[in-house]
Design an enzyme around this catalytic site. Sequence first.
Site, short mmCIF file in Angstrom:
data_model
loop_
_atom_site.label_atom_id
_atom_site.label_comp_id
_atom_site.label_asym_id
_atom_site.label_seq_id
_atom_site.Cartn_x
_atom_site.Cartn_y
_atom_site.Cartn_z
N MET A 30 58.43 46.14 30.20
CA MET A 30 59.56 46.58 31.02
C MET A 30 60.57 47.44 30.24
O MET A 30 61.78 47.25 30.36
CB MET A 30 60.26 45.37 31.64
CG MET A 30 59.36 44.52 32.50
SD MET A 30 58.54 45.46 33.81
CE MET A 30 57.64 44.16 34.66
N ASN A 85 48.20 40.46 33.19
CA ASN A 85 47.38 41.64 32.91
C ASN A 85 46.81 41.59 31.49
O ASN A 85 45.68 42.02 31.26
CB ASN A 85 48.18 42.93 33.14
CG ASN A 85 48.22 43.30 34.60
OD1 ASN A 85 47.21 43.71 35.18
ND2 ASN A 85 49.38 43.12 35.23
N GLY A 118 52.28 38.04 31.41
CA GLY A 118 51.06 38.48 30.73
C GLY A 118 49.76 38.23 31.48
O GLY A 118 48.71 38.09 30.86
N HIS A 165 50.79 50.21 36.99
CA HIS A 165 51.96 50.17 37.88
C HIS A 165 51.51 49.59 39.23
O HIS A 165 50.48 49.99 39.76
CB HIS A 165 52.54 51.57 38.06
CG HIS A 165 53.75 51.57 38.92
ND1 HIS A 165 54.98 51.14 38.46
CD2 HIS A 165 53.92 51.87 40.23
CE1 HIS A 165 55.86 51.20 39.46
NE2 HIS A 165 55.24 51.63 40.54
N ASN A 197 49.39 52.80 31.28
CA ASN A 197 50.27 51.82 31.92
C ASN A 197 49.68 51.41 33.26
O ASN A 197 49.05 52.23 33.94
CB ASN A 197 51.65 52.47 32.16
CG ASN A 197 52.61 51.56 32.90
OD1 ASN A 197 52.78 50.40 32.55
ND2 ASN A 197 53.26 52.08 33.94
C1 GAR Z 1 52.60 43.63 36.92
O1 GAR Z 1 52.56 43.59 38.33
C2 GAR Z 1 52.72 45.06 36.44
O2 GAR Z 1 51.99 45.97 37.20
C3 GAR Z 1 54.19 45.29 36.61
O3 GAR Z 1 54.80 44.08 36.20
C4 GAR Z 1 53.90 43.00 36.41
C5 GAR Z 1 53.71 42.26 35.10
O4 GAR Z 1 52.96 41.10 35.27
N1 GAR Z 1 54.63 46.42 35.83
C6 GAR Z 1 55.56 47.27 36.24
O5 GAR Z 1 56.20 47.13 37.27
C7 GAR Z 1 55.82 48.45 35.30
N2 GAR Z 1 56.53 49.49 35.97
P1 GAR Z 1 52.18 40.41 34.05
O6 GAR Z 1 53.17 40.21 32.91
O7 GAR Z 1 51.72 39.11 34.62
O8 GAR Z 1 51.03 41.30 33.65
#
Ligand code: GAR
Length: 201
Positions: free
Chosen positions: A90, A16, A14, A109, A107
Amino acid sequence: MLHARIAVLVSGGGTNLQALIDAQHSGIIKSGEISLVVSNKSDAYALTRAANADIKTVVIEKKGNPFFEEQLIEKLDNEKIDIIVLAGFMCILSERFTRHFENRIINVHPSLIPSFCGEGFYGLKVHEAALNYGVKVTGATVHFVNEIPDGGKIILQKAVEIKEGDTPEVLQKRVMEQAEWKILPEACEMVCKEILKGEEK
Ligand code: GAR
């Protein structure tokens, strides 16, 4: 409507989500309010971040749950959510789901789409693929979500340099710090602002 009601969907750490919470506190996000955090994992640290910020949370497990999307839609509708932000969520969402919230789901990415994206490219795997390919520049993308994984209209992108000796973990951190945590709140504010404008008409 004073604020668009934002739901953030998460599965893991989390960071982001934290960037969105911080952006709301600092006023970068001013047209929206984070009203709900939904996780498909009960042990996601993102839930603690939400609780610390006094944001309502709900866990809807996906594993072994044939009604996952129905329950998700019901919750989001009940909470009168205007915009859904996928922040490290995910799960791939069906066409039925994406059509229900058309132009209301964004989203983040961790690559420059159309490179290293689509089914199977998530989290560290994206950075592994970029390093294996040998690209010198990567980055992050915020886009609208439609039925094609990572295939919706691009809202914002930011490039990040790859350095000699980068590991997937080191690169992931740089992409988050230099790109994701900036463009996700910015894109979220842009979309919230548009939603408010649409309401005035
Ligand atoms: C982030 O890097 C996000 O961009 C990626 O997973 C990570 C989650 O981190 N998302 C993807 O790959 C979706 N296809 P977080 O839980 O610390 O935000």
